[in-house]
Design an enzyme around this catalytic site. Structure first.
Site, PDB file in Angstrom:
ATOM      1  N   CYS A 122     -28.896  29.062  40.316  1.00 14.92           N
ATOM      2  CA  CYS A 122     -28.371  29.480  41.621  1.00 14.92           C
ATOM      3  C   CYS A 122     -28.980  30.798  42.113  1.00 14.92           C
ATOM      4  O   CYS A 122     -28.896  31.111  43.299  1.00 14.92           O
ATOM      5  CB  CYS A 122     -26.853  29.596  41.571  1.00 14.92           C
ATOM      6  SG  CYS A 122     -26.066  28.016  41.235  1.00 14.92           S
ATOM      7  N   HIS A 176     -25.228  33.975  47.939  1.00 13.36           N
ATOM      8  CA  HIS A 176     -25.231  32.620  47.383  1.00 13.36           C
ATOM      9  C   HIS A 176     -23.832  32.043  47.566  1.00 13.36           C
ATOM     10  O   HIS A 176     -22.835  32.728  47.356  1.00 13.36           O
ATOM     11  CB  HIS A 176     -25.611  32.664  45.900  1.00 13.36           C
ATOM     12  CG  HIS A 176     -25.308  31.378  45.194  1.00 13.36           C
ATOM     13  ND1 HIS A 176     -25.796  30.174  45.639  1.00 13.36           N
ATOM     14  CD2 HIS A 176     -24.549  31.097  44.103  1.00 13.36           C
ATOM     15  CE1 HIS A 176     -25.355  29.203  44.847  1.00 13.36           C
ATOM     16  NE2 HIS A 176     -24.597  29.745  43.910  1.00 13.36           N
ATOM     17  N   ASN A 205     -21.860  24.236  47.036  1.00 13.03           N
ATOM     18  CA  ASN A 205     -22.833  25.072  46.326  1.00 13.03           C
ATOM     19  C   ASN A 205     -24.141  24.286  46.209  1.00 13.03           C
ATOM     20  O   ASN A 205     -24.217  23.306  45.468  1.00 13.03           O
ATOM     21  CB  ASN A 205     -22.266  25.408  44.946  1.00 13.03           C
ATOM     22  CG  ASN A 205     -23.200  26.278  44.120  1.00 13.03           C
ATOM     23  OD1 ASN A 205     -24.367  26.444  44.443  1.00 13.03           O
ATOM     24  ND2 ASN A 205     -22.676  26.833  43.037  1.00 13.03           N
TER      25      ASN A 205
HETATM   26  O1  UT7 Z   1     -23.300  28.914  41.478  1.00 15.86           O
HETATM   27  C1  UT7 Z   1     -23.278  29.253  40.141  1.00 15.86           C
HETATM   28  C2  UT7 Z   1     -22.133  30.075  39.817  1.00 15.86           C
HETATM   29  N1  UT7 Z   1     -20.930  29.297  39.784  1.00 15.86           N
HETATM   30  C3  UT7 Z   1     -19.819  29.853  40.126  1.00 15.86           C
HETATM   31  O2  UT7 Z   1     -19.837  30.979  40.561  1.00 15.86           O
HETATM   32  C4  UT7 Z   1     -18.533  29.106  39.941  1.00 15.86           C
HETATM   33  C5  UT7 Z   1     -17.492  30.080  39.510  1.00 15.86           C
HETATM   34  N2  UT7 Z   1     -16.175  29.502  39.227  1.00 15.86           N
HETATM   35  C6  UT7 Z   1     -15.397  28.968  40.198  1.00 15.86           C
HETATM   36  O3  UT7 Z   1     -15.761  28.890  41.346  1.00 15.86           O
HETATM   37  C7  UT7 Z   1     -13.992  28.564  39.803  1.00 15.86           C
HETATM   38  O4  UT7 Z   1     -13.736  28.990  38.490  1.00 15.86           O
HETATM   39  C8  UT7 Z   1     -13.753  27.040  39.899  1.00 15.86           C
HETATM   40  C9  UT7 Z   1     -13.686  26.636  41.367  1.00 15.86           C
HETATM   41  C10 UT7 Z   1     -14.864  26.296  39.200  1.00 15.86           C
HETATM   42  C11 UT7 Z   1     -12.430  26.678  39.272  1.00 15.86           C
HETATM   43  O5  UT7 Z   1     -11.367  27.416  39.844  1.00 15.86           O
HETATM   44  P1  UT7 Z   1     -10.301  28.142  38.897  1.00 15.86           P
HETATM   45  O6  UT7 Z   1      -9.303  28.733  39.791  1.00 15.86           O
HETATM   46  O7  UT7 Z   1     -11.050  29.057  37.992  1.00 15.86           O
HETATM   47  O8  UT7 Z   1      -9.635  26.926  38.133  1.00 15.86           O
HETATM   48  P2  UT7 Z   1      -9.643  26.588  36.580  1.00 15.86           P
HETATM   49  O9  UT7 Z   1     -10.985  26.195  36.103  1.00 15.86           O
HETATM   50  O10 UT7 Z   1      -8.948  27.693  35.862  1.00 15.86           O
HETATM   51  O11 UT7 Z   1      -8.700  25.293  36.570  1.00 15.86           O
HETATM   52  C12 UT7 Z   1      -7.336  25.374  36.982  1.00 15.86           C
HETATM   53  C13 UT7 Z   1      -6.731  23.994  36.890  1.00 15.86           C
HETATM   54  C14 UT7 Z   1      -6.971  23.298  35.551  1.00 15.86           C
HETATM   55  O12 UT7 Z   1      -5.817  22.597  35.193  1.00 15.86           O
HETATM   56  P3  UT7 Z   1      -4.831  23.189  34.042  1.00 15.86           P
HETATM   57  O13 UT7 Z   1      -5.680  23.337  32.821  1.00 15.86           O
HETATM   58  O14 UT7 Z   1      -4.360  24.513  34.588  1.00 15.86           O
HETATM   59  O15 UT7 Z   1      -3.778  22.150  33.952  1.00 15.86           O
HETATM   60  C15 UT7 Z   1      -8.064  22.307  35.876  1.00 15.86           C
HETATM   61  O16 UT7 Z   1      -8.041  21.163  35.037  1.00 15.86           O
HETATM   62  O17 UT7 Z   1      -7.281  23.138  37.894  1.00 15.86           O
HETATM   63  C16 UT7 Z   1      -7.710  21.922  37.282  1.00 15.86           C
HETATM   64  N3  UT7 Z   1      -8.852  21.404  38.023  1.00 15.86           N
HETATM   65  C17 UT7 Z   1      -8.736  20.568  39.061  1.00 15.86           C
HETATM   66  N4  UT7 Z   1      -7.667  20.014  39.671  1.00 15.86           N
HETATM   67  C18 UT7 Z   1      -7.887  19.216  40.731  1.00 15.86           C
HETATM   68  C19 UT7 Z   1     -10.157  21.677  37.807  1.00 15.86           C
HETATM   69  N5  UT7 Z   1     -10.896  21.016  38.710  1.00 15.86           N
HETATM   70  C20 UT7 Z   1     -10.046  20.324  39.505  1.00 15.86           C
HETATM   71  C21 UT7 Z   1     -10.218  19.475  40.611  1.00 15.86           C
HETATM   72  N6  UT7 Z   1      -9.121  18.945  41.192  1.00 15.86           N
HETATM   73  N7  UT7 Z   1     -11.439  19.195  41.124  1.00 15.86           N
END
Ligand code: UT7
Length: 329
Positions: free
Chosen positions: A115, A256, A286
């Site tokens: 990225c 980005h 993204n």
């Molecule tokens: O471009 C390269 C760099 N990349 C980035 O900068 C990405 C950086 N990270 C992010 O943008 C965020 O961490 C994400 C958008 C990927 C995730 O958001 P988050 O607030 O950090 O959520 P999380 O990973 O902590 O997940 C929270 C919950 C989980 O459920 P439990 O374990 O709390 O029950 C996930 O399983 O959300 C769940 N979850 C979803 N639910 C519905 C994860 N993906 C999904 C989904 N739909 N698509």
């Protein structure tokens, strides 16, 4: 004494036609529009058609950038193309674009920094011009990230999209030693960083040497998020300090586009009003190395970015890699 300085002479971009909304994704995986919008700010993304390759997107963005810069393909000395999703393991996608442009000279190669790829490619191109080894460089960020997604993994597949953006970088022949470097049109400085110790936070679980397969994106999103916020704030300050500017001097932030929450957090740290941040993540998701030139092209063509504006580009991605570029438009 004459010194070399590069400037962005034109921008261009291309998005595949097919739009995929969050609702459409929710029909095949356990997710919802509400979750995706509230956690990422993404409403939809574009997905390349069957048989539409990274080079096809790159070529279309390049043609538009060349038109905007009033430059013909035979004036290009070098193509630097940032991608994580090349058409083939080799030859480079850059050489494929060189052929599509019917270029009979010059050189072309790919840069891999995921990225952060566009910032890396821009830095390489700028340094070629500063060193006097090139005068006109086509810098492209192009991705078909949809091809390396695990469409059953809801934690990653909702986040990415396909697209391409390009800029034509030229030597500013007017720039002289007596000019105020910070006030003269061009790339002021570029700043690159990486930390290979965090490779396991964001990677593809395949590759020619390891598995002989292409593999799929794997990410520990929460950890990547944490590093992104810290590293981006640091590299932004580094770029400003290197040029004697303060946060208040920035006219436009073109980041980005990974996650609207990361963009908001960076803008807050910079005390920048949200309307000074160029945002496309809602419509493009993204697009990895393509996201900055896509956003830049949009803001240049709709007249937001104007001559003399101070524009800050920044990115963070797998590697981990991160970087920034400060540009006087
Ligand atoms: O471009 C390269 C760099 N990349 C980035 O900068 C990405 C950086 N990270 C992010 O943008 C965020 O961490 C994400 C958008 C990927 C995730 O958001 P988050 O607030 O950090 O959520 P999380 O990973 O902590 O997940 C929270 C919950 C989980 O459920 P439990 O374990 O709390 O029950 C996930 O399983 O959300 C769940 N979850 C979803 N639910 C519905 C994860 N993906 C999904 C989904 N739909 N698509």
């Amino acid at each position: 004494m004459m010194m070399s300085r590069s400037y962005i002479a034109g921008t261009g971009s291309y998005l595949p036609e097919r739009r995929v909304t969050n609702e459409e994704l929710a029909q095949s995986i356990d997710t919802s529009d509400e979750w995706i919008v509230s956690r990422t700010g993404i409403n939809e993304r574009r997905i390349a058609a069957d048989g539409e390759l990274t080079s096809d997107l790159a070529y279309k963005a390049a043609i538009r950038a060349l038109e905007h810069a009033k430059t013909s393909a035979d004036e290009i000395d070098l193509i630097v193309l940032a991608t994580t999703t090349p058409d083939r393991t080799f030859p480079s996608t850059a050489t494929r674009v060189q052929s599509m442009l019917n270029m009979k000279g010059g050189a072309a190669f790919d840069v891999q920094a995921v990225c952060s790829g566009f910032i890396y490619a821009l830095s390489v191109a700028d340094n070629f011009i500063r060193a006097g080894q090139a005068e006109t460089v086509l810098v492209i960020g192009a991705e078909t990230f949809s091809r390396i997604l695990d469409w059953e993994d809801r934690t990653t597949c909702v986040l990415f999209g396909d697209g391409a953006g390009a800029v034509v970088l030229k030597k500013n022949k007017e720039f002289s030693h007596d000019d105020d470097p910070g006030k003269t049109r061009g790339i002021l400085t570029t700043h690159l960083h990486s930390d290979g110790d965090h490779a396991d936070l964001l990677y593809v679980d395949g590759g020619p040497s390891s598995t002989q397969t292409t593999g799929h994106v794997r990410m520990i999103g929460r950890e990547v998020f944490r590093h992104a916020v810290i590293n981006l704030a640091a590299v932004v300050d580094e770029a400003l300090e290197a040029n004697g500017y303060t946060r208040a001097d920035i006219d436009w932030l073109v980041p980005h586009q990974a996650n609207k929450r990361i963009l908001d957090s960076t803008a807050r740290k910079l005390d920048m009003p949200p309307e000074r941040v160029v945002i496309t993540v809602d419509r493009h998701a993204n697009t990895s190395a393509a996201s900055i030139p896509l956003a830049l092209d949009e803001a240049v063509k709709d007249g937001r970015i104007k001559d003399d504006n101070l524009v800050l580009l920044e990115a963070m991605g797998g590697g981990l890699t991160w970087g920034a570029a400060l540009v006087r438009w």
